[in-house]
Design an enzyme around this catalytic site. Structure first.
Site, PDB file in Angstrom:
ATOM      1  N   ASN A 260      19.070 -19.197  89.855  1.00 24.58           N
ATOM      2  CA  ASN A 260      18.522 -17.272  90.122  1.00 24.58           C
ATOM      3  C   ASN A 260      18.919 -17.124  91.507  1.00 24.58           C
ATOM      4  O   ASN A 260      19.831 -16.274  90.789  1.00 24.58           O
ATOM      5  CB  ASN A 260      17.034 -17.832  90.134  1.00 24.58           C
ATOM      6  CG  ASN A 260      16.541 -18.191  91.137  1.00 24.58           C
ATOM      7  OD1 ASN A 260      16.919 -19.726  91.422  1.00 24.58           O
ATOM      8  ND2 ASN A 260      15.114 -18.310  92.475  1.00 24.58           N
ATOM      9  N   ASP A 261      18.234 -16.073  91.839  1.00 24.01           N
ATOM     10  CA  ASP A 261      18.667 -15.369  92.885  1.00 24.01           C
ATOM     11  C   ASP A 261      20.042 -15.628  94.172  1.00 24.01           C
ATOM     12  O   ASP A 261      20.218 -16.383  93.579  1.00 24.01           O
ATOM     13  CB  ASP A 261      17.618 -15.502  94.278  1.00 24.01           C
ATOM     14  CG  ASP A 261      16.344 -15.281  93.427  1.00 24.01           C
ATOM     15  OD1 ASP A 261      15.809 -15.046  92.850  1.00 24.01           O
ATOM     16  OD2 ASP A 261      15.296 -15.276  95.236  1.00 24.01           O
ATOM     17  N   GLN A 277      20.378 -20.444  93.608  1.00 31.34           N
ATOM     18  CA  GLN A 277      19.534 -20.716  93.998  1.00 31.34           C
ATOM     19  C   GLN A 277      19.945 -21.170  92.502  1.00 31.34           C
ATOM     20  O   GLN A 277      20.274 -21.194  91.994  1.00 31.34           O
ATOM     21  CB  GLN A 277      18.076 -19.912  93.644  1.00 31.34           C
ATOM     22  CG  GLN A 277      17.974 -19.190  94.699  1.00 31.34           C
ATOM     23  CD  GLN A 277      17.124 -19.623  95.615  1.00 31.34           C
ATOM     24  OE1 GLN A 277      15.935 -19.970  95.557  1.00 31.34           O
ATOM     25  NE2 GLN A 277      17.770 -20.288  96.232  1.00 31.34           N
ATOM     26  N   ARG A 388       8.746 -15.088 102.581  1.00 28.26           N
ATOM     27  CA  ARG A 388       9.547 -15.573 102.267  1.00 28.26           C
ATOM     28  C   ARG A 388      10.631 -14.825 102.244  1.00 28.26           C
ATOM     29  O   ARG A 388      10.872 -13.965 101.592  1.00 28.26           O
ATOM     30  CB  ARG A 388       9.600 -16.432 100.644  1.00 28.26           C
ATOM     31  CG  ARG A 388       9.226 -15.377  99.470  1.00 28.26           C
ATOM     32  CD  ARG A 388       8.830 -16.701  98.454  1.00 28.26           C
ATOM     33  NE  ARG A 388       8.223 -15.792  97.496  1.00 28.26           N
ATOM     34  CZ  ARG A 388       6.871 -15.946  97.118  1.00 28.26           C
ATOM     35  NH1 ARG A 388       5.725 -16.509  97.833  1.00 28.26           N
ATOM     36  NH2 ARG A 388       6.245 -15.177  96.638  1.00 28.26           N
ATOM     37  N   GLU A 444       9.568  -9.417  96.390  1.00 30.88           N
ATOM     38  CA  GLU A 444      10.353 -10.021  97.599  1.00 30.88           C
ATOM     39  C   GLU A 444      12.011 -10.034  97.550  1.00 30.88           C
ATOM     40  O   GLU A 444      12.344  -9.062  97.380  1.00 30.88           O
ATOM     41  CB  GLU A 444      10.677 -11.451  95.981  1.00 30.88           C
ATOM     42  CG  GLU A 444       8.973 -12.073  95.964  1.00 30.88           C
ATOM     43  CD  GLU A 444       9.618 -13.419  94.635  1.00 30.88           C
ATOM     44  OE1 GLU A 444       9.134 -14.220  95.252  1.00 30.88           O
ATOM     45  OE2 GLU A 444       8.961 -12.704  93.880  1.00 30.88           O
TER      46      GLU A 444
END
Length: 703
Positions: A260-261, A277, A388, A444
């Site tokens: 992911n990110d 990620q 976060r 986020e």
């Protein structure tokens, strides 16, 4: 029926439990040559050399002292070429046995729980230990036996072989089967799925028997895959998936499993580093590590070893979540969010490795011990604080950090901290907060970027990437306009300032198919192309694909001043699943112009990009795939009328369609055509003729 010459030593404690007696009876009826051996005898002077397989089937957690004494004998047996099976609660002893320092964290008795079975990883379902076992099967009913599974953590050394299948769904986050190579032999841990002390329905018994028989008959002769820990192993893993037509060939994707990110983007010693990620355990969002890829030219990427791994006793036990990289006077430094239980807090790691492969975590982690008290941060069922993700920069000798948050009073926020040394942070307050009804409940992955005359702040709000253009000064951001960085399948972008001063941004392209489809594919997630961000002379945001991508161009087809007739598709000669299309479209008399990609000759499957007179660019996925597990959601973005004629750049890459409109607007779609001939490109005008000039290129792959 198993081969009778397979000799099995069935371990037990001082006395056999009913479950162990039932397992012994089954083993004999299945044709194995089985002896019951007390664990203390093996730890003493009993020899295991006559046996092919040692099977420790424990329906209760074994006694720790006896396990420690047993470990050296079992490891020696396996190293000499034997097979070891640890089923049910015996899997919980892998740390005491010296097989893996990380034991299962989900060790439970749940007599009222549902039936369950193995969910085999597609990469490993062809192993001999799973011969005759279906990818999804139910192999036990509800049980009072203790089961042992990995949920919030992963084994450090072992490779995940299977997760959990329930009657109505997959549970990829409950790892039930793990394999280890030890010397010349193999260990399989199966912490669930095998129960013998109750006779289940016939179909369940058949599936159970197939699993147990294959496991015991083949474990001694099966070379189990190790979890890849180097570039060569990761490349081999990537090669296993090379024939998947949905895998991107020039967008960065994981070697396998989950991505992911994008994180920690940095150009270091001239090389481009993209961390991301990554879940090495499977194609699902869980037990997040940091994957790593490196390039010399922004085009051709090499997989590097995993850079950050959760520490079983650390504040990042449950995951090393998103963060960034900075240069601290010559020391590469990562700031990232560590997750443990209900806490998610900032952590730090540094390296002196010029290749950025190995990192040392700060012993002082977490470097911020709690979210701020004012304004109060939102708490949920999952987190003590929605707090976060990091953006860090240095200004006038002081370090500044943004952390994303959700506020208890509603809306997201980008919270500002300041420090002299990246370790002692002082809270300064939010630089901007959002309206819950407009900008989302949590922000986020905030990022603040200096574009010269204007600053850009973007945040991800669970659905969209919202950007604000305006002025940042004295710890406050004054937005002057807002928009979306991308109107489609795009999330959590992060940027890199290159050595030549450009700002390049990558975003995560999430899948648009079910989690079961992820599991079957063996991978999930890709990153966008690197996008060059800037503002034009009017102060408007520009997004352009990095110019280096032109070097991927191969065979070309060009159409100049092409009048596209109404309601009659015109096909290009060029076709494929790895393409770049550059088109200038004027509607002229047409109500809409439609560019279709990934199209079958009969148009049964096609992904249509439709430019309408109302000023919208629409990606129509209603016919993109015959697979019912994929999304048909229409994606739409406004393209203001003053942008006519429309300049389109479209990148087609496996399951990715990434669109740039007039170097200002972006829309990315994930699509999954099923037919091999879904490779065509066509143009159609609706309600009148359209004027088009077009160039199309085949693009080369980059791994």
């Amino acid at each position: 029926m198993a081969e009778s010459e397979t000799a099995v030593a069935l371990l037990c404690g001082s006395e056999q439990s009913r479950e162990q007696v039932a397992a012994e009876s089954w083993c004999r009826s299945a044709g194995f040559d089985v002896d019951v051996i007390r664990a203390e005898a093996v730890a003493g002077d009993a020899s295991l050399s006559p046996y092919d397989v040692v099977w420790w089937h424990a329906d209760a957690v074994p006694d720790a002292p006896s396990v420690a004494d047993l470990g050296s004998e079992l490891r020696s047996f396996v190293a000499d070429g034997g097979g070891l099976v640890l089923s049910l609660a015996a899997l919980s002893a892998v740390d005491e046995l010296g097989i893996d320092p990380v034991a299962p964290d989900d060790v439970v008795v749940d007599p009222d729980g549902p039936p369950a079975g193995p969910l085999l990883k597609s990469l490993h379902e062809d192993l001999p230990v799973f011969e005759g076992v279906e990818r999804r099967s139910i192999t036990r009913e509800a049980t009072g036996a203790t089961v042992a599974r990995y949920e919030a953590v992963l084994p450090e050394r072992g490779e995940v072989l299977a997760a959990t299948r329930l009657p109505d769904r997959d549970e990829p986050g409950l790892v039930t089967a793990v394999g280890w190579s030890v010397g010349e032999g193999s260990v399989v841990g199966l912490g669930d799925c095998l129960v013998f002390d109750a006779e289940p329905p016939a179909d369940v018994a058949t599936a159970r028997d197939a699993l147990a028989t294959s496991l015991l008959a083949n474990v001694a002769d099966t070379a189990l895959p190790d979890r890849p820990h180097d570039a060569e192993g990761l490349a081999a893993l990537r090669e296993r998936l090379a024939d998947d037509p949905h895998r991107p060939s020039y967008h960065l994707s994981p070697p396998a499993n989950w991505l992911n990110d994008p994180n920690g983007l940095v150009q270091w010693n001239g090389r481009y580093h993209v961390f991301y990620q990554y879940n090495p355990g499977g194609p699902n969002h869980d037990t997040i590590h940091w994957g790593h890829a490196v390039s010399d030219d922004l085009l051709h990427w090499e997989d590097e070893p995993v850079a950050l791994t959760p520490s079983p006793d650390g504040p990042d036990r449950d995951g090393c979540w998103s963060g960034c990289a900075v240069d601290d006077d010559g020391t590469p430094t990562l700031l990232y969010t560590g997750g443990r239980g209900a806490d998610q807090l900032p952590c730090l790691a540094i390296t002196d490795d010029p290749d950025l492969r190995t990192w040392a975590k700060s012993p002082d982690n977490p470097i911020i011990e709690a979210p701020p008290e004012e304004p109060a941060v939102l708490s949920t069922d999952h987190w003590d604080g929605e707090f976060r993700d990091h953006c860090v920069w240095r200004e006038d000798g002081t370090w500044y950090q943004l952390i994303g948050a959700g506020l208890a009073d509603g809306g997201g926020a980008a919270l500002l901290y300041a420090a002299e040394d990246l370790r002692e942070w002082e809270y300064r307050g939010p630089i901007l907060t959002g309206d819950y009804g407009i900008d989302g409940v949590v922000w986020e992955c905030p990022e603040l970027l200096d574009l010269g005359d204007r600053s850009l702040l973007h945040v991800s709000n669970y659905e969209d990437v919202v950007y604000f253009l305006g002025e940042y000064a004295d710890g406050a951001f004054e937005p002057e306009e807002r928009g979306l960085l991308d109107h489609g399948d795009f999330y959590a972008p992060q940027s890199m300032r290159t050595d030549d001063g450009r700002l390049l941004t990558w975003g995560w392209l999430p899948e648009a198919r079910t989690e079961s489809a992820h599991w079957d594919a063996g991978w999930a997630g890709a990153l966008s192309l690197p996008r060059e961000l800037s503002v034009d002379g009017d102060g408007d945001l520009r997004q352009r694909p990095a110019p280096e991508l032109r070097d991927l161009r191969g065979a070309r087809e060009s159409r100049e001043d092409w009048t596209v007739a109404p309601d009659s598709p015109s096909e290009l000669d060029l076709a494929g699943r790895s393409l770049e299309l550059r088109a200038e479209v004027a509607l002229a008399d047409a109500d809409a112009a439609e560019l279709a990609v990934l199209e079958t000759p009969d148009r049964e499957e096609r992904t249509a990009l439709r430019y309408t007179r109302e000023g919208d660019l629409v990606v129509d996925r209603s016919a993109a795939s015959l697979d019912p597990e994929t999304s048909e959601e229409e994606l739409r973005m406004p393209v203001p009328p003053y942008d006519e004629p429309l300049d389109l750049q479209v990148y087609v890459d496996g399951s990715v369609v990434e669109v740039f409109a007039n170097e200002r607007h972006c829309l990315t779609a994930r699509v999954y055509p099923t037919r091999e001939d879904a490779t065509g490109v066509s143009l159609t005008a609706r309600g009148g003729a359209a004027e088009v000039s077009l160039d199309a290129w085949e693009l080369a792959g980059t791994f």
